[in-house]
Design an enzyme around this catalytic site. Sequence first.
Site, PDB file in Angstrom:
ATOM      1  N   GLU A 150       0.826  -1.211   0.000  1.00  0.00           N
ATOM      2  CA  GLU A 150       0.000   0.000   0.000  1.00  0.00           C
ATOM      3  C   GLU A 150       0.858   1.259   0.000  1.00  0.00           C
ATOM      4  O   GLU A 150       0.521   2.244  -0.646  1.00  0.00           O
ATOM      5  CB  GLU A 150      -0.952   0.000   1.208  1.00  0.00           C
ATOM      6  CG  GLU A 150      -2.064  -1.024   1.118  1.00  0.00           C
ATOM      7  CD  GLU A 150      -2.991  -0.812  -0.078  1.00  0.00           C
ATOM      8  OE1 GLU A 150      -2.969   0.277  -0.676  1.00  0.00           O
ATOM      9  OE2 GLU A 150      -3.727  -1.742  -0.435  1.00  0.00           O
ATOM     10  N   TYR A 187      -5.957   7.013   3.674  1.00  0.00           N
ATOM     11  CA  TYR A 187      -6.156   5.953   2.676  1.00  0.00           C
ATOM     12  C   TYR A 187      -5.408   4.678   3.081  1.00  0.00           C
ATOM     13  O   TYR A 187      -5.986   3.587   3.121  1.00  0.00           O
ATOM     14  CB  TYR A 187      -5.709   6.404   1.271  1.00  0.00           C
ATOM     15  CG  TYR A 187      -5.537   5.184   0.406  1.00  0.00           C
ATOM     16  CD1 TYR A 187      -6.657   4.498  -0.056  1.00  0.00           C
ATOM     17  CD2 TYR A 187      -4.273   4.649   0.158  1.00  0.00           C
ATOM     18  CE1 TYR A 187      -6.518   3.313  -0.765  1.00  0.00           C
ATOM     19  CE2 TYR A 187      -4.128   3.469  -0.542  1.00  0.00           C
ATOM     20  CZ  TYR A 187      -5.254   2.800  -1.003  1.00  0.00           C
ATOM     21  OH  TYR A 187      -5.114   1.628  -1.680  1.00  0.00           O
ATOM     22  N   ASP A 217      -8.991   6.219  -2.476  1.00  0.00           N
ATOM     23  CA  ASP A 217      -7.812   6.698  -3.201  1.00  0.00           C
ATOM     24  C   ASP A 217      -8.275   7.436  -4.457  1.00  0.00           C
ATOM     25  O   ASP A 217      -9.480   7.699  -4.618  1.00  0.00           O
ATOM     26  CB  ASP A 217      -6.874   5.522  -3.539  1.00  0.00           C
ATOM     27  CG  ASP A 217      -7.457   4.612  -4.618  1.00  0.00           C
ATOM     28  OD1 ASP A 217      -8.675   4.699  -4.888  1.00  0.00           O
ATOM     29  OD2 ASP A 217      -6.691   3.825  -5.200  1.00  0.00           O
TER      30      ASP A 217
END
Length: 347
Positions: free
Chosen positions: A50, A130, A148
């Site tokens: 991520e 996020y 996102d």
Amino acid sequence: MGRRIVRAQWLNDPQELRRFQRALLFWYAQHRRDLPWRRTRDPYAILVSEVLLQQTRVEQALGYYARFLAAFPDFETLAQAREEEVLRIWAGAGYYRRARNLHRLAQRVTAEGLPRTYAGLLGLPGIGPYTAAAVASVAFGEPVAAVDGNVRRVLARLLAARDPRPRALRATAQALLDPADPGTWNQALMELGSLVCTPRDPKCACCPVASFCAGKGEPTRYPAPRRRAQRRAEAVALVLVGEEGVYLERRGDGLLGGLWGFPMAEGPEALPALLSRFGLTEALFLGTVRHAFSHLRLTVEVYGAPWVGPTEDPGKRPLSSLDRKILALVARLTPSGLRAEPRTPPA
Ligand code: SF4
């Protein structure tokens, strides 16, 4: 006005909402890409992926992900590594602040444990809303929506919203979330944005949720493009070439902080300042290198000179993409080659 009614109708109707969720999840089960971070439940690997995906496209992230996990397979290994080694392994992925933050995060987690909630993850270095939501939902199943750029675009189009407010988007994303499997849901919505509801060429004809979409008639109207000013700047780099390597220095804080690179300066006196710093009076113009950062387009004039002081093997130091471009420019030059046609700085 009509669009507002369409939006309210299906978002507020539990049966319609469920139909929307089923349509998207069915599509995702058929079309999802087989990505390595989707084959694991290891929070460390998911977190690394991520952080990489914050500013790196999936196709590029694959190689960096594999290299990073091979070098640092868990929080403990990463925490014990030297920062320079972490930056060297990260080299090329760009946005090096992410690597430094991951390193600090690993040290914190090794000492205090990994938080397993959205709120706890949000307190870690380099983890914004996020990333915290993505990790909390995918690794720990917490029902929290991850918004996102892909999700923002899909939602703006579904709602035909030109300039959706972040808070309203988060609320809508949360309302759409499938609480039974929030990690899969978040990934499905992002995958739709990556593969179907793309920025310039949305494929509405084969979109699984087209019947819910208020913006499908003119999808690229939504959301309105964000204007991001990109500054232009010019700089000079000095490549000092010795018999065994080149002179490199470790950069302090700032854009490329922590990485190693060639001496560089900006401004009208950049070249004379660099030459005088190293006791030189002339250098050879080697060429120009251009490099784009997210907010900056940098043009670098590269000069070279032979050097008898300390040098480094550039293969053993973490270099930025910009410095590797400069290195490629001078790769074929030797100290004797640099003695030809020297250029003195303008008076
Ligand atoms: Fe995006 Fe088109 Fe699907 Fe709407 S119908 S979500 S604009 S791809």
